[in-house]
Design an enzyme around this catalytic site. Structure first.
Site, PDB file in Angstrom:
ATOM      1  N   ARG A 111      -1.657  -2.325  -6.838  1.00  0.00           N
ATOM      2  CA  ARG A 111      -1.856  -3.637  -6.196  1.00  0.00           C
ATOM      3  C   ARG A 111      -2.871  -4.461  -6.990  1.00  0.00           C
ATOM      4  O   ARG A 111      -2.694  -5.681  -7.168  1.00  0.00           O
ATOM      5  CB  ARG A 111      -2.328  -3.446  -4.759  1.00  0.00           C
ATOM      6  CG  ARG A 111      -1.233  -2.973  -3.820  1.00  0.00           C
ATOM      7  CD  ARG A 111      -1.792  -2.361  -2.542  1.00  0.00           C
ATOM      8  NE  ARG A 111      -2.754  -3.197  -1.850  1.00  0.00           N
ATOM      9  CZ  ARG A 111      -2.447  -4.209  -1.036  1.00  0.00           C
ATOM     10  NH1 ARG A 111      -1.172  -4.536  -0.857  1.00  0.00           N
ATOM     11  NH2 ARG A 111      -3.384  -4.895  -0.416  1.00  0.00           N
ATOM     12  N   LYS A 122      -2.554  -2.473   7.700  1.00  0.00           N
ATOM     13  CA  LYS A 122      -3.990  -2.270   7.833  1.00  0.00           C
ATOM     14  C   LYS A 122      -4.596  -3.285   8.803  1.00  0.00           C
ATOM     15  O   LYS A 122      -5.486  -2.945   9.585  1.00  0.00           O
ATOM     16  CB  LYS A 122      -4.651  -2.398   6.457  1.00  0.00           C
ATOM     17  CG  LYS A 122      -6.125  -2.075   6.438  1.00  0.00           C
ATOM     18  CD  LYS A 122      -6.661  -2.139   5.014  1.00  0.00           C
ATOM     19  CE  LYS A 122      -8.151  -1.799   4.981  1.00  0.00           C
ATOM     20  NZ  LYS A 122      -8.675  -1.866   3.589  1.00  0.00           N
ATOM     21  N   ARG A 163       0.849  -1.188   0.000  1.00  0.00           N
ATOM     22  CA  ARG A 163       0.000   0.000   0.000  1.00  0.00           C
ATOM     23  C   ARG A 163       0.890   1.245   0.000  1.00  0.00           C
ATOM     24  O   ARG A 163       2.032   1.198   0.468  1.00  0.00           O
ATOM     25  CB  ARG A 163      -0.915  -0.002   1.218  1.00  0.00           C
ATOM     26  CG  ARG A 163      -1.876  -1.187   1.258  1.00  0.00           C
ATOM     27  CD  ARG A 163      -2.721  -1.207   2.514  1.00  0.00           C
ATOM     28  NE  ARG A 163      -3.647  -2.343   2.509  1.00  0.00           N
ATOM     29  CZ  ARG A 163      -3.362  -3.541   2.994  1.00  0.00           C
ATOM     30  NH1 ARG A 163      -2.169  -3.777   3.531  1.00  0.00           N
ATOM     31  NH2 ARG A 163      -4.249  -4.515   2.957  1.00  0.00           N
ATOM     32  N   HIS A 198      -2.872   3.141  -5.384  1.00  0.00           N
ATOM     33  CA  HIS A 198      -3.383   1.923  -4.757  1.00  0.00           C
ATOM     34  C   HIS A 198      -3.794   0.895  -5.808  1.00  0.00           C
ATOM     35  O   HIS A 198      -3.816  -0.313  -5.555  1.00  0.00           O
ATOM     36  CB  HIS A 198      -4.581   2.267  -3.864  1.00  0.00           C
ATOM     37  CG  HIS A 198      -4.799   1.287  -2.749  1.00  0.00           C
ATOM     38  ND1 HIS A 198      -5.246   0.010  -2.965  1.00  0.00           N
ATOM     39  CD2 HIS A 198      -4.625   1.395  -1.405  1.00  0.00           C
ATOM     40  CE1 HIS A 198      -5.348  -0.632  -1.809  1.00  0.00           C
ATOM     41  NE2 HIS A 198      -4.969   0.182  -0.858  1.00  0.00           N
ATOM     42  N   TYR A 239       0.926 -25.824   3.272  1.00  0.00           N
ATOM     43  CA  TYR A 239       2.297 -26.034   2.781  1.00  0.00           C
ATOM     44  C   TYR A 239       3.217 -26.365   3.952  1.00  0.00           C
ATOM     45  O   TYR A 239       2.969 -25.986   5.086  1.00  0.00           O
ATOM     46  CB  TYR A 239       2.837 -24.756   2.118  1.00  0.00           C
ATOM     47  CG  TYR A 239       1.947 -24.161   1.056  1.00  0.00           C
ATOM     48  CD1 TYR A 239       2.121 -24.486  -0.279  1.00  0.00           C
ATOM     49  CD2 TYR A 239       0.940 -23.254   1.399  1.00  0.00           C
ATOM     50  CE1 TYR A 239       1.314 -23.928  -1.262  1.00  0.00           C
ATOM     51  CE2 TYR A 239       0.124 -22.689   0.424  1.00  0.00           C
ATOM     52  CZ  TYR A 239       0.316 -23.041  -0.900  1.00  0.00           C
ATOM     53  OH  TYR A 239      -0.478 -22.493  -1.859  1.00  0.00           O
ATOM     54  N   HIS A 263      -3.781  -9.658   2.249  1.00  0.00           N
ATOM     55  CA  HIS A 263      -5.245  -9.756   2.338  1.00  0.00           C
ATOM     56  C   HIS A 263      -5.665 -10.830   3.312  1.00  0.00           C
ATOM     57  O   HIS A 263      -6.763 -10.778   3.863  1.00  0.00           O
ATOM     58  CB  HIS A 263      -5.851 -10.068   0.965  1.00  0.00           C
ATOM     59  CG  HIS A 263      -5.908  -8.874   0.074  1.00  0.00           C
ATOM     60  ND1 HIS A 263      -6.149  -8.964  -1.285  1.00  0.00           N
ATOM     61  CD2 HIS A 263      -5.761  -7.549   0.332  1.00  0.00           C
ATOM     62  CE1 HIS A 263      -6.150  -7.750  -1.811  1.00  0.00           C
ATOM     63  NE2 HIS A 263      -5.915  -6.884  -0.861  1.00  0.00           N
TER      64      HIS A 263
END
Length: 406
Positions: free
Chosen positions: A339, A274, A247, A336, A372, A362
């Site tokens: 992204r 965020k 961001r 932005h 994994y 996210h």
């Protein structure tokens, strides 16, 4: 004749009109007149002797409080500081607890709550919270007694923000109002309150997606920015943000101490994220080149992208946004949106969706990591970062990764 430490006159205050926004006029001895539009009020501003942070006390509106009385209160506060007594804490205790809570109104309770949270917040974040109350609430409900505060009174006070479309400001302010009233209950100032936050009370904002370029426009983006007359720091910040998929606020505030050269990882502290969780970004060869170029501008700055005007600060989060407008991408993309460009491109090229979402911060890496083993997870993160970096490099050569098929 001794020179007065004060320098403002009533006439100067009456005639003063700020050119734009808010302005503070110094009177002397930590007393200021805050002017915002037609509103004028007195403010006492000082540095806390322990936290070393700036502290503000609103003394009252100009005319309701005279300049002479504001100076008297200023002298009282300065005397308290000489005794290492914090004026704000003293003022709140005298105002609220001295009168057995009988005369406490919404503004006084809010000021008390603000005083308790100030030391745990950055000065900028604290001032944003304080300013929101001052600009949008105190004028409507500041003088209302706590026992008279109802849900409908709060909703009516916030309706102007709803009409202005300031939905995020409204949401944050309502949540902070509830924290203020909760503080009143916990502190024993009030017995209870009936405030309940509900999104259904106000109209819901229409979701607005950031404009973003398509994958087949990457070459145009890189060619345009490379040939534009940009400051090297601005161009480097743009490339860093594009490569890292971060961001704007995260990209511009990276510190040299956040970079782990050995592990080739940029560690972003949770306080800057965020979702408030630490985030790791794989550093590619191109990003290392950017760091090498930015080292020439380092000087004594802690930041990789030091401010143009503030020696101790970093570049503005809107720098890349402004640059994109200047070079012709206004309406087509914003910073932005870089992204979204990365996400769309990598998904269309069939990279692992989960890894893409982690790279964009996210989702929590722990939510995906179970799929994994540790080695495979690191390998996938690195492959994604290097793959995106190669796409950008190809774009510099005029090659787009995905040609338009619709």
């Amino acid at each position: 004749m001794p020179i007065s430490p004060f320098k403002l006159t009533d006439l100067e205050i009456q005639n003063f009109s700020p050119k734009n926004g808010e302005q503070l006029i110094a009177d002397g001895n930590c007393l200021f007149v805050r002017v915002r539009g037609n509103s004028k009020s007195f403010r006492y501003t000082y540095t806390h002797h322990l936290t070393k942070k700036k502290v503000h006390i609103s003394l009252g509106a100009y005319r309701k409080l005279s300049l002479a009385d504001a100076r008297i209160k200023t002298k009282e506060f300065n005397e308290l500081r000489k005794q290492r007594i914090d004026p704000k804490e003293h003022w709140l205790s005298q105002t609220i607890y001295k009168n057995n809570n009988a005369l406490v109104n919404f503004e006084l309770l809010t000021r008390s709550w603000l005083a308790t949270i100030e030391s745990s917040l950055s000065e900028k974040y604290y001032r944003n919270i304080e300013r929101a109350f001052e600009n949008h609430l105190f004028v409507y409900i500041g003088s209302i007694r706590l026992e008279d505060i109802t849900q409908s009174i709060i909703i009516d006070a916030l309706r102007p923000l709803e009409r202005q479309g300031k939905h995020e400001t409204l949401r944050k302010l309502y949540l902070n109002i509830k924290k203020v009233m909760d503080f009143g209950v916990i502190s024993g100032i009030i017995k209870s309150h009936a405030l309940i936050y509900s999104r259904d009370v106000f109209t819901k904002p229409k979701p607005q997606l950031f404009p973003a370029l398509k994958p087949n426009e990457i070459a145009e983006l890189l060619s345009t920015t490379s040939n534009a007359d940009l400051h090297p720091k601005t161009h480097s910040l743009f490339l860093w943000q594009l490569e890292s998929m971060t961001r704007p606020s995260e990209a511009c505030s990276v510190k040299w101490s956040d970079i782990d050269m050995k592990k080739k990882v940029w560690v972003i502290p949770g306080t800057k994220m965020k979702n408030r969780k630490e985030h790791h970004v794989c550093i590619t060869d191109t990003m290392f080149s950017i760091l090498h170029e930015m080292h020439a501008f380092r000087g004594s700055s802690d930041y990789v992208f030091p401010s143009f005007s503030d020696p101790g600060g970093h570049m503005n989060s809107q720098t890349v946004n402004s640059m994109l407008k200047r070079v012709g991408f206004a309406g087509r993309t914003v910073s932005h949106g870089l992204r979204a460009l990365a996400s769309t491109t990598l998904n269309e090229l069939d990279y692992d969706r989960d890894i893409i979402e982690i790279a964009l911060a996210h989702v929590d890496k722990n939510e995906v990591r179970a799929t994994y083993n540790r080695a495979e997870y690191k390998k996938q993160r690195r492959l994604l970062a290097e793959g995106w970096s190669q796409i950008i490099e190809n774009g510099r050569k005029g090659i787009n990764p995905v040609e338009e098929t619709w």
